[in-house]
Structures are given as C-alpha cells and as structure tokens.
Design a protein around this motif. Structure first.
Motif, PDB file in Angstrom:
ATOM      1  N   GLY A 175       0.808  -1.211   0.000  1.00  8.26           N
ATOM      2  CA  GLY A 175       0.000   0.000   0.000  1.00  8.26           C
ATOM      3  C   GLY A 175       0.845   1.267   0.000  1.00  8.26           C
ATOM      4  O   GLY A 175       0.595   2.205  -0.754  1.00  8.26           O
ATOM      5  N   LEU A 176       1.864   1.276   0.845  1.00  6.16           N
ATOM      6  CA  LEU A 176       2.756   2.435   0.913  1.00  6.16           C
ATOM      7  C   LEU A 176       3.328   2.774  -0.456  1.00  6.16           C
ATOM      8  O   LEU A 176       3.407   3.941  -0.841  1.00  6.16           O
ATOM      9  CB  LEU A 176       3.926   2.154   1.871  1.00  6.16           C
ATOM     10  N   SER A 177       3.716   1.733  -1.187  1.00  8.13           N
ATOM     11  CA  SER A 177       4.382   2.014  -2.466  1.00  8.13           C
ATOM     12  C   SER A 177       3.375   2.513  -3.515  1.00  8.13           C
ATOM     13  O   SER A 177       3.778   3.033  -4.548  1.00  8.13           O
ATOM     14  CB  SER A 177       5.138   0.782  -2.959  1.00  8.13           C
ATOM     15  N   TYR A 178       2.091   2.328  -3.219  1.00  7.05           N
ATOM     16  CA  TYR A 178       1.050   2.866  -4.108  1.00  7.05           C
ATOM     17  C   TYR A 178       0.434   4.142  -3.533  1.00  7.05           C
ATOM     18  O   TYR A 178      -0.629   4.582  -3.979  1.00  7.05           O
ATOM     19  CB  TYR A 178      -0.042   1.818  -4.352  1.00  7.05           C
ATOM     20  N   GLY A 179       1.086   4.701  -2.526  1.00  9.73           N
ATOM     21  CA  GLY A 179       0.628   5.973  -1.999  1.00  9.73           C
ATOM     22  C   GLY A 179      -0.481   5.875  -0.967  1.00  9.73           C
ATOM     23  O   GLY A 179      -1.081   6.879  -0.589  1.00  9.73           O
TER      24      GLY A 179
ATOM     25  N   ARG E 109      13.492   6.226   5.786  1.00 11.35           N
ATOM     26  CA  ARG E 109      12.241   6.936   5.490  1.00 11.35           C
ATOM     27  C   ARG E 109      11.243   6.007   4.801  1.00 11.35           C
ATOM     28  O   ARG E 109      11.604   5.272   3.878  1.00 11.35           O
ATOM     29  CB  ARG E 109      12.520   8.114   4.546  1.00 11.35           C
ATOM     30  N   TYR E 110      10.007   6.110   5.233  1.00  8.07           N
ATOM     31  CA  TYR E 110       8.921   5.413   4.537  1.00  8.07           C
ATOM     32  C   TYR E 110       8.693   6.073   3.181  1.00  8.07           C
ATOM     33  O   TYR E 110       8.994   7.271   2.998  1.00  8.07           O
ATOM     34  CB  TYR E 110       7.627   5.494   5.356  1.00  8.07           C
ATOM     35  N   PRO E 111       8.142   5.314   2.213  1.00  3.57           N
ATOM     36  CA  PRO E 111       7.757   5.931   0.943  1.00  3.57           C
ATOM     37  C   PRO E 111       6.801   7.110   1.174  1.00  3.57           C
ATOM     38  O   PRO E 111       6.018   7.063   2.125  1.00  3.57           O
ATOM     39  CB  PRO E 111       7.052   4.798   0.196  1.00  3.57           C
ATOM     40  N   PRO E 112       6.858   8.111   0.345  1.00  5.40           N
ATOM     41  CA  PRO E 112       7.642   8.155  -0.898  1.00  5.40           C
ATOM     42  C   PRO E 112       9.062   8.683  -0.706  1.00  5.40           C
ATOM     43  O   PRO E 112       9.796   8.747  -1.676  1.00  5.40           O
ATOM     44  CB  PRO E 112       6.828   9.119  -1.768  1.00  5.40           C
ATOM     45  N   GLU E 113       9.432   9.033   0.515  1.00  2.00           N
ATOM     46  CA  GLU E 113      10.766   9.608   0.707  1.00  2.00           C
ATOM     47  C   GLU E 113      11.871   8.554   0.775  1.00  2.00           C
ATOM     48  O   GLU E 113      13.052   8.887   0.725  1.00  2.00           O
ATOM     49  CB  GLU E 113      10.797  10.444   1.985  1.00  2.00           C
ATOM     50  N   GLY E 114      11.486   7.318   0.943  1.00  2.00           N
ATOM     51  CA  GLY E 114      12.487   6.271   1.072  1.00  2.00           C
ATOM     52  C   GLY E 114      11.854   4.907   0.860  1.00  2.00           C
ATOM     53  O   GLY E 114      10.763   4.800   0.274  1.00  2.00           O
ATOM     54  N   THR E 115      12.517   3.893   1.357  1.00  2.06           N
ATOM     55  CA  THR E 115      12.073   2.518   1.105  1.00  2.06           C
ATOM     56  C   THR E 115      11.946   1.715   2.380  1.00  2.06           C
ATOM     57  O   THR E 115      11.913   0.489   2.346  1.00  2.06           O
ATOM     58  CB  THR E 115      13.099   1.819   0.180  1.00  2.06           C
ATOM     59  N   ARG E 116      11.881   2.401   3.525  1.00  6.77           N
ATOM     60  CA  ARG E 116      11.739   1.685   4.793  1.00  6.77           C
ATOM     61  C   ARG E 116      10.473   0.843   4.773  1.00  6.77           C
ATOM     62  O   ARG E 116       9.425   1.279   4.307  1.00  6.77           O
ATOM     63  CB  ARG E 116      11.681   2.708   5.946  1.00  6.77           C
ATOM     64  N   SER E 117      10.593  -0.355   5.293  1.00 10.54           N
ATOM     65  CA  SER E 117       9.457  -1.277   5.363  1.00 10.54           C
ATOM     66  C   SER E 117       8.683  -1.021   6.653  1.00 10.54           C
ATOM     67  O   SER E 117       9.261  -0.718   7.694  1.00 10.54           O
ATOM     68  CB  SER E 117       9.984  -2.717   5.313  1.00 10.54           C
ATOM     69  N   PHE E 118       7.356  -1.165   6.572  1.00 12.90           N
ATOM     70  CA  PHE E 118       6.518  -0.810   7.716  1.00 12.90           C
ATOM     71  C   PHE E 118       6.351  -1.976   8.686  1.00 12.90           C
ATOM     72  O   PHE E 118       5.967  -3.076   8.293  1.00 12.90           O
ATOM     73  CB  PHE E 118       5.142  -0.344   7.238  1.00 12.90           C
ATOM     74  N   GLY E 119       6.565  -1.719   9.959  1.00 12.21           N
ATOM     75  CA  GLY E 119       6.404  -2.714  11.020  1.00 12.21           C
ATOM     76  C   GLY E 119       7.089  -2.241  12.287  1.00 12.21           C
ATOM     77  O   GLY E 119       7.969  -2.920  12.788  1.00 12.21           O
ATOM     78  N   PRO E 120       6.675  -1.085  12.841  1.00  8.29           N
ATOM     79  CA  PRO E 120       7.393  -0.469  13.976  1.00  8.29           C
ATOM     80  C   PRO E 120       7.055  -1.178  15.292  1.00  8.29           C
ATOM     81  O   PRO E 120       6.376  -0.608  16.142  1.00  8.29           O
ATOM     82  CB  PRO E 120       6.883   0.967  13.952  1.00  8.29           C
ATOM     83  N   ILE E 121       7.617  -2.359  15.461  1.00  9.82           N
ATOM     84  CA  ILE E 121       7.150  -3.285  16.513  1.00  9.82           C
ATOM     85  C   ILE E 121       7.219  -2.678  17.908  1.00  9.82           C
ATOM     86  O   ILE E 121       6.288  -2.826  18.695  1.00  9.82           O
ATOM     87  CB  ILE E 121       7.946  -4.609  16.422  1.00  9.82           C
TER      88      ILE E 121
END
Lengths: 252, 252, 252, 252, 252, 252
Positions: A175-179, E109-121
């Motif tokens: 989802g993130l990569s699709y905005g 950074r999370y998209p769109p500023e970067g490529t960090r993957s989401f999962g802030p445990i």
C-alpha cells in the motif's frame, strides 16, 4: 524431513501460518500448540535475532509445525544461517527484481542450483541420517516477498526465476508504495486487483501465494480467494488484542 | 512512588491484574499496554527467574501498571531481591501458619517493622530522590497466599499478623488440599463458602483479598463478590487460547 | 591458586575491593582493569544472579583480581554454587548468631571442616591440576556480614566460630538496626565505636574486617583505621556519579 | 507421558544417563542424540540455573530421552520449579536423614501424597491433554542422593520413606565423608561394601540405585553389579577428554 | 512522540549525548539518570547487538532521554530493525559518498521519501496511537558519519542529499584517513579546519553537526564552537576512568 | 599482544585449531583447556552470533589459545565487530575473486592498508597499553576461504592480493562445487591435486594454508602434507562422537 508446507501446496491445501515476534522459546512452544501448520520467526520486524530464532525453533521442534523465517534482508550470510538452524522456508522482504529473486534462490540452494554453503548444524539433526543434503534443495521453500509497485511491475520476471516455491505479499508496504497508508486486511479495489493478478500469474507457474493478515476472519476469506500461506497477525498482536479484550470484559 | 494497587484498595476499588509467565521484556511491554492495573511476574509457576523478572519490570516501567512478583517460595533472599528490583507487591505461595506470614512480613519491611536489608538497586531509581526508604514500608504490598486447608484453618491468626496488606487465593491448590481436582473458576459450594469466609474475615481487618482466575467473565463475577485483586489467567494462557481460536476461525 | 586477598591479609595489607551490580561480563572486564585487588559480585542487592556471576568471573579471570561473591542469603545451595564457579571469597549478609556463622563455614568447607559438596566445575579449572581440593579449605575466604545490633551483641561468639577469615560491615543495615537512616560513610560516634570494637575483637583473633563505603576518600580514612577489605561504592554507582559530573561539566 | 526411566526400572533394565553442565540448549540437543536413556541437568555443580534448565529441556524434548534435574539443594521452591518445567525425575543432593527425604517427597508430590503446588507450566504441555495431574505423582521419579556417612547410617530409615523411587550415590562426597579424597570410579573395598549394602537394602524395597561415574568402562561394570541409573561423567568432561585426545593424536 | 534531539536543534540548542557500549538494560537505566539529552547504543564498536539494543532501549524508555543507535554498517536490514525497535536517530559510520548517504536516507524513510518497510514493533508502542507512521519520516534523525578524507572531499554533495538531519564526526577515523594516529579531543589545526568547514557547510543547510569526544571539558569547548550533538566518551570509558581514579584515591 | 598463530607460521610450525559451534563461554573454557593452539568461533555454520562470540572470547582469554572467528559473510560490519571484540584472525567464507579478497583485507586493516574503523573495544584491553593500534595491522591474520571451483580458478590472483596471511579450504563446499557430495577428510585424487596446488602456490608467496577436517587422524596426515592451520571437527561434533561412543561402551 518432510516440509509440510510444500506438501500442503502440492495437494492444493492452504497453510495457516503463525508469526513470532516475541524472542522466547517458551512463547514459541505456546504458539506451536495453537494449531498452526507453520510458524515463521519474523527477523525483520519482530523482536528477533539469530539466536532467538534458534531458541524459537527449539521450542517448536517437538510440535507438528513447519519452522520458517522471515529474514531481515536479502543477505546471503543470514539466509544461510537460518537454513542451517533448521528453517524449512525462507520469506525474504523487498524482492523487487528478478536479479534479487535470483540471489535469494542461490542463497537457499546447494550447488549446482545455488551457492549455499554446507554446514546444516541444526537442520542436519532433524533429517533422517545423512539425508539432509540429498533433499534440502527440494524441501526448503524459497518465498520472496512481493510488496512494492516495482515488484508488481516485475512480477512475471520474478516468478520466472527458477527455484521459487511461493511469493508472499506484505499489504502495508504494498500500500505504501502505491501511496496508501500502511494497513492489513485491505479492501481497496486497486490492491485486490493486484492480489488477483499475483494469484493468477503464480498459479500458472504452480507457485503458491501467501499474504500477511491482521485477523482470522480475513484469513478465511483470503483462503477462499486462493491464498495458500495465510498468516494471522503475530504472537504479540494476538496477545495484546486478547488481553485488552479480557480486561475490558473483567471491568465491564 | 505511589503504589496504585494500594491506592485502589484504599478507595475500595478492585484491581485487574495480569500474570507474566513468558520470560521476555517485550512480552511484558505488550501486556503493559492491555489495560491491566498491575502486572505480576510469576516466579513460582511461570517460566521466570530473577533476571527475567528484572527484564519484565524494565519492559513495564514506562507504562501505568504496578509491578508485582509472585515469589517461588517464602525465602528471605529472593523476597529481598525482587523488592530491590522494584516490586511494589509480593505475593507469596503456601503461607499456612502465622509464623510463615510473620517471616514474609519481616522479609518485606525495613527495621523496625522487619529485617529487610537496605539496597534498593532498581527500586530506588523510581522513587523521588531519597524517598524510597522513607515510604517503602508503607508502599510495598505484602500478600500471602491462602491456598491450603491448613491456611484456612489458621485464617484469623494469619490475618492478624501485622503488616499484611492482602491475601491471595490459589484455587487449584486450595481445591487439591480439600481433595478436589486442580481447577480455576471453581463453583463448588464448599469452596465458595471459603471464599466468603476469607472475604469476611479479611474485610474486618481492612485487608484486600485476591483470587487467581481462568477467565475474564469469572473475574467480573468475583469483583462483584468483593475480591480486590483479580488475575485473568496469564500471558501464555491468553495467547494460547486466542491463537487457537484464531486458527479455528481461519480454517472454518 | 593463590587467594591474593588472604595473602594481603597475612601480610597486614588492606585490600581495595570493587563491587559488581551490572550483570555483564564486559562491565566486569572494565572493572577488572581499574586496579582493584578484588571484585565482588553482589548477588544480594546487585542486579545479578548465578549465571551473570559466572559471566562476570569469566570477564575478570585474565586480570589480577580476586573473584568474590556476596551471596543473597545464607543458603547452602547458592554458597556451594558460587564456590564451584570459582569464588575465592564468600561474603554472606545478615549473620547474626554463631549458629548462622557456623552454617556458613560448613557450607564453604569440604569435610571434615564442613559439608561442602565436591564438584568445582569452574574453580577446578584455575587451580593447578588436581590441587583445588587440596587447598580449597585454606584458600577460600569465609566472610560473614556484621550488620545488625543482634550481630554486634553476639560479636565475640560469632568471631569465635572456627573457620572465619574476615567479617564485613554493612553500614546501612547496621544503622537501620540502631534506629538510624540507611547511609554509607557514617560518622555517628555510636557507629564508629562499633567499628572500633569490631576491629579490636577481630584483631585479637587475626580476623580481617571489611567495610562497605560510598567514596574513595572515606575508604582511605578507613584503611587508616584498620579495615582490611574496603569496597568503593559499586560499578553502577561509580558510573552514575561520574557520568552525571561529566554532563554537568559539559553543560557548564 | 511415560517416564521411560521408571518403565526401565519396572522391567529390571539399567538406564544410561547423561549429565548436562553446559548451559546451552544446543549442547543439550547434541547430547540428546548420543543414545542416552535420560539426561539430567546438573543444577548443583553444573553451570546451570533454572532458565538454562528450561532451555536444555527444550533442546532435548523432541528426542527420546527422559528429562531429569539434579537440584542444587533440598528446597521446595526450586524442586517445584523444575518439575513444572518438565522434569520427570529429581535427584537431590545431601539427603542424610529420613526427615530430609520426607521433605523431598512432599515437594515432588501433589496432595494428598505431598505438598507440591499445582501449575505445570511446561510439564503440562507434554502430557496428553488434562492428564498430567492424573499421573504426575506416579510418573515423577524422586531420587535422594546417598553421599555421606550419615546417610549410610540412616539408610534403612531413608529407604523406608514412602514415595522414594530411587537413590543416587555421589562417590566423591561419599568418600570425603569417610575421610578419603574425592574421586569417581572408586575401588576401595570399604566403598564397594557400601555400594553392596545400598543395592541390597534398596533391592528389598524395589528401589533403584544410581551411581555417578567417570568412565563408560566403569559404568559397564556397575550395571553388572546391579546399578540401575548410571551416569557417564558429564558433557563438559566428555568434551574435554575427547578434545584433548584429538589434539594429542593430531600432534603425534 | 517528540524527538527531543531534533527539537533542541530546531531551537539552536546543543545536545549532550551518552554512548552505550555495555550490553545491559540496567547499565542503560543508570546512564539514563545521569542527565544526558540522548543515549546512543553503539552497535559498531560497542559490545552490542540488536537484542542488547532493544534491552537498552527498554531500560532508558521511562527516562527523558532520546534513544538513538549507531548502526554497525550502512545496511538496510539493521537500519530498519533499530528504527522498528524505537530508535529516534540513526548514526551511520563511514558515509563517504552522496550515494551512500542517499541509501541511508532511503533506509530510514517510509515511501515516498524512502524505502523503509513498515512494522514499527516497539516504535509504534510509544507514539500516540496510530500516529507513528504519520510522523516518523519527520521525527527520525538521519545522521551519516563524516570520518574520512573521502567524505570531507565529498562534503557538499553528501550534505545536499535530501533528508539528512545531522552529520557526526568520528575523530579517530578522520585522523587515520589523514595519516594521523587515532585519537579523540584532537587539536591538530588541520583537523580543526575540517571541523570548521563541516560546521560552516552544514550550517548553511540547517544541518546539525555532532562530534565524538573523550572528555567533558572538550565537549564544553566544542559546544562553544557550534557542535550540536556532543558525545562524552562512553559508559565503559567513563566507568574505567572513574573507578581507576577512585582506586588511586583510596590507596593514596 | 602476540598472535601465536602467525608466530607459529613464521617458524614453519603447524597450528592445531579448535572450532566452536556451541554458544557458551563455559564450553569455550573447556575447549581452551584441551591443548589447541587456537580456537575459532564459527559464526557461519555454528550456533553463534556476535555476543556469543564475545562470551566465547571471554571464556578463552585466560588460556593460551589464539582467538579467531569465521565470519558469516564478507561484510565489513561484522568483520569490524569481531576484530574489535578481540579476534586475532578472521576466516571468511566464499572468497572467490581477488576483488572479494581485497574487500576482506580492507575490512581487516586500518588505513592506509585498509578501511577498518578504529574502536577496539575489547581488543584494546589485551594489548599492552596503547599498542593495539601500532601492531594490529601486523598481528591480525586475514584468511579467506578457498572453497569453490571459481576460487581455485582465481587462485593466483587471490593469493596475490596484498595483506593475505593464510587461506583456508572448506572441503565440503569445495567438493560441492566440483559436483561431489559434501564431506570432510576427502581422498578423491582431484581434490588432493587441488590441495597440492594451493599448498604450492601459497607456499611461493609465504602464505599459510589451512584445512577443515573431520578427524584427528586426518589432521595428522595433512600436517605432514604441509597444512599449517588444521581444524579438528568442532566442539559439538567431538562431543557427539565421544558421548555416543561412551554410551555404546557402557551398554556393551
């Protein structure tokens, strides 16, 4: 040693997968009794490292669950280590190109199919004597994650890499990569169309498709849709939700 | 540092308590967010020791839950260690005589009320500077377990020991000592009569009564009956039950 | 293996002792380079248990410091375990009667002088081959703590128990038992008179006297007074004080 | 869950037992594949504590070895904890009187045969559902150590305590108490006569006799003599001896 | 969750930073009370790994210090893991080119500023509910290290990479790359000119500059010079120095 | 600090090396007493990570064995960390090209010979004061593994990379890359010819050659053939074999 996940896939059955974020062999023992087909130690976003993964594997070993790992990154050192520790499946995040998928396959397969180094320190214990090497290339499930627009754009090329057994979709990052915002159990039509496309293309190649989910109800629906490796939240998420509900009931 | 459990008791409110069997600071962080008033590390039957207790305390410290411990046995060394680590309450199993209760009180109180040795290595961190000693004897909750026929027979004498803040009933052991099977959430009239007697005698002395329970529903009922420290199962029990239910739903 | 603490005492020299509360072999390595004669793992009030004690011993082993332990309580199981782990000295809290002192000696000595069980799992590594048993009863320092009015009242009887090498005074608990607040580096005349009496009676019997202190300056003074085992605060206390001072300087 | 040690004894067979001093689940996995009937975690002289015992149990669980513990001391808290962790047998050091033996039995048995508290946190996992309580008093092996002259003098009285399944002889401590040096694989006639007497008296009561040994050759002989629980050295001793021999061969 | 380091920078204030090499949550608790604005777990040269970092974060969480990490290398897997664990700042060694700096920013950074993957445990626990994602890209401080001649030569290009909040100078490695010996608190004019140049160029771009220092006195001076993230030695260095000084005083 | 491995090589002597797969400082202490010249923690196939490596180093430090590590992969972060922890030699798997060998050398050497970052957190402890930096580039042994056909094809180019002290052959992976099964102690003529070629080419350049072996007997033979770093199996392999043999003897 039979990989029950691959066995299920060969028979067309879906696998219900548990997800371990708590770095504790005892917590893994508990999860191993809950009825999951497989348990995946999450070394990417879970509170896990290599030795806690080994501990979780030790906790689940006597139980009829298939041990898998989500590695933190597509790095040959850690992929080799978790396979040696006994992982029967490797889920790898952020595989966006066929080259990355190829690297993952190489890391998981002994020559001539790959470049995995030999030394199955724990994995060798649990195969029948002397047979681990003979069957490892066939038994280990290689499962790249499809979780970016780039990966979706490269889908067919990734799926065409020889040696891939399954792909696994991460809905938040997708989802993130699709905005969109990060979320599980998505219902956006654009996302569902991607799911269908992945199921369709993978199906043509006899590759299983997995999905990370937030709730058991959504898992049920997704099994119906054709997903074959369906994870329900994770240990700490299930615990938090159930404990919160219990406290609310007690106070009601 | 205010002991919110004792504060609640002073105001006549019941406390909903969580129970930690998983030896993991992260699991404790999760439980600390579920809404419990207090969390008790179970060093007797849980998979816990002293250093895992410290880790669990560290995990719960930033959250508004009162840290307590069930010690493995009425032994001054371990009682002192968990208090120094920051326990605001000590639940002690198998207190069957007033002499045993007296020993427990002594271990928990600085002179002249007891014989606790001074050195609050972590506990001292979290009080306001220099005040831990000044208030510890008042703040720490001393909670012997009443869980045998012998203890019930000695009930008044135990409750009369100065310094006891609460008593805690273990239904499995209590049942065992009366020739029943181990179980929580008991409904045998003989047991319920004991509960009433303990509530009655403790109430006369302004002592709170706690109970170990298997389900949130039973906790709700027991709060209504007058129990003031009601534990809901434990972390691993909640996790196992919730994960099993999720798997069943997913497969249904 | 020579016990340098006992060697120093035999030569009339005072020992400067470090105190380990941080459960880390690396922290112990650091402390082992600071110049202390001996390092004592504090299993009573420190954040330590048996395995962290072993780790600290491993960290200090290559350095010229004598490993000792303050046990959490006068309990034969833990006394035996720390000796087997390689402790050359055992400081035991709350020895208030000659009977308790006798029990401690028995736990520390092999027959016929005591009842210690044989199995020096790590201790045996570091003696010359086969000699650990031959010299252990002579090498291990048995050091009860004198830290209550009861102990002071029983002083001569405690000191007369055969096998005691030293006594160690805990100023906080000693003060508490006389109705004062807990504190180190005390200056109350009543306390100093007790120190003199202990030094005098122990001196008659060739028993060394130790003292727990809060500052290096006070240690210097107490060495002058005749104390032979002088501890300076502990690792975490030294760290907190020095780090706080550094921050203040940086911000000044 | 069947206790294969007690099953073997019921059939008159001797059990070959391994002994775990290395605090590592992986080392336990290795030992669990070597062919031993049972593995005992040595919490007394081994480098083990409660959580390392749990880890070792997790490591050996999938293998056909019976998990046992030698506790550090005859203390109800730790006896209860290791049983809850899944120990199928408890070897307890320094049982010198029938009263001490009685206390050990009480700690190991649920009412009405003893005073064990109910909460088999790991043990309950591996029994068939709901059956652990039903069979635990029958399945758990209670094994006091006979290792002093006092114990030999009290032999019949100790053996007459109801609930004892076996006794275990510690040759080093036994020798020490008779004025000899500590040693395994003893050949002194005085000691061998004690062995015969213990075998004879225990045999009359259908109680198995175990022995700690230093070498496999001596074990073979002692099985012939009638011992039914024969330990071969321990993991670290076997490793040290074999590694030293390998180095010598390599350099020869 | 507010990042107090970035808040201070926004207000033009300098931050005094502590540095954690001891892998212990308790040591972190101690350092967290010393008055530092932020504490950085040093995963590069410290005795730290991922799980010890999590433990240190748990120890410092209740205290008003901002948690940061120096990662061992510019590798997306570990950068993601420490951010998920709750790091509010990432200091990354050996960033010598704008491409490397860009990779670091992308990992943080999370998209769109970067490529960090989401999962802030763990990170997700401490933000207000649901807000972590919304603010993480703004809150997390990205801090490449400038510590080689190559980096100095590429300074402007590195600083121009969007998303960099600060840079951090490592004097030992910087000196090494210029042919000097490794040292902190340097006074060579050539080095001081580099410091000025970095301060000047970063200042133009509103980027804070940090420096690793050996003493509080030098920190004070460097704050005056314009550095905004000034570290004082590390926990083990402070401990060694202070303990050594205390021993010397005691013996003087 | 003298590197005894390099010293032996300088004198033309072969080194007998032990291999640590068990993540335990105590197991390392045991192995350190068996007579090996050096001990290598196997972070690739062993059950080891960074902190267990530190623990093993602490266990072996007081003993006259040279500490080395096989890193999991040719990654600068982990190479730097194990050197800082005190490794005197780095064995790196899967070095197949001179570029990879060059990268390894750079990671192991301070400027100007490489790019290692300065911060020898434990290594600095054990050099004479202030001398670690002065001698580290000379003392640390850089040892790439030659274990694929590609590496053999590139042999001369790899050996010509400045800074390589030794090469180490992994027979299982080497065999795999030539289409054979994984095995140690190989006798295939094709493999032995490769061994001869490596010994010959390395010998010309004064580079030592090491070999991983399965048995002491084969080590003896290979020392005779000219190998200078000969490993005997590993700790867990030696333990399993010896324990299995002991059980068989006991039952015979």
């Amino acid at each position: 040693m039979v990989n029950k996940v691959k066995e299920a896939w060969a028979q067309g059955r879906a696998v219900v997968n548990g997800w371990l974020a708590i770095p504790s062999a005892y917590a893994a023992e508990v999860m191993a009794q809950a009825g999951f087909d497989s348990l995946t130690v999450d070394m990417q976003h879970g509170v896990q490292d290599y030795l806690s993964t080994v501990a979780c594997f030790q906790g689940m070993q006597p139980h009829p669950v298939t041990p898998m790992v989500r590695v933190p990154w597509n790095e040959p050192g850690i992929v080799g280590k978790v396979l040696d520790a006994g992982a029967m499946g490797v889920i790898c995040p952020m595989i966006n190109t066929p080259e990355q998928a190829q690297q993952l396959v190489w890391s998981c397969r002994y020559p001539p199919e790959g470049t995995r180094s030999f030394g199955p320190i724990r994995a060798g214990i649990y195969g029948e004597a002397g047979t681990y090497f003979a069957t490892a290339n066939r038994d280990v499930a290689v499962i790249p994650m499809i979780e970016t627009k780039e990966a979706v754009d490269n889908l067919e090329a990734i799926l065409d890499v020889p040696g891939i057994d399954g792909v696994y979709i991460g809905p938040s990052d997708l989802g993130l990569s699709y905005g969109m915002k990060p979320a599980l159990d998505r219902e956006e039509p654009e996302i569902l169309r991607i799911y269908e496309r992945v199921l369709n293309e993978a199906g043509k190649r006899n590759i299983a498709v997995g999905l990370h989910n937030g709730s058991a109800g959504y898992v049920k629906k997704m099994i119906g849709m054709g997903f074959k490796l369906c994870t329900i939240s994770n240990d700490s998420g299930i615990l938090l939700q159930a404990a919160s509900a219990a406290v609310a009931t007690a106070r009601s």
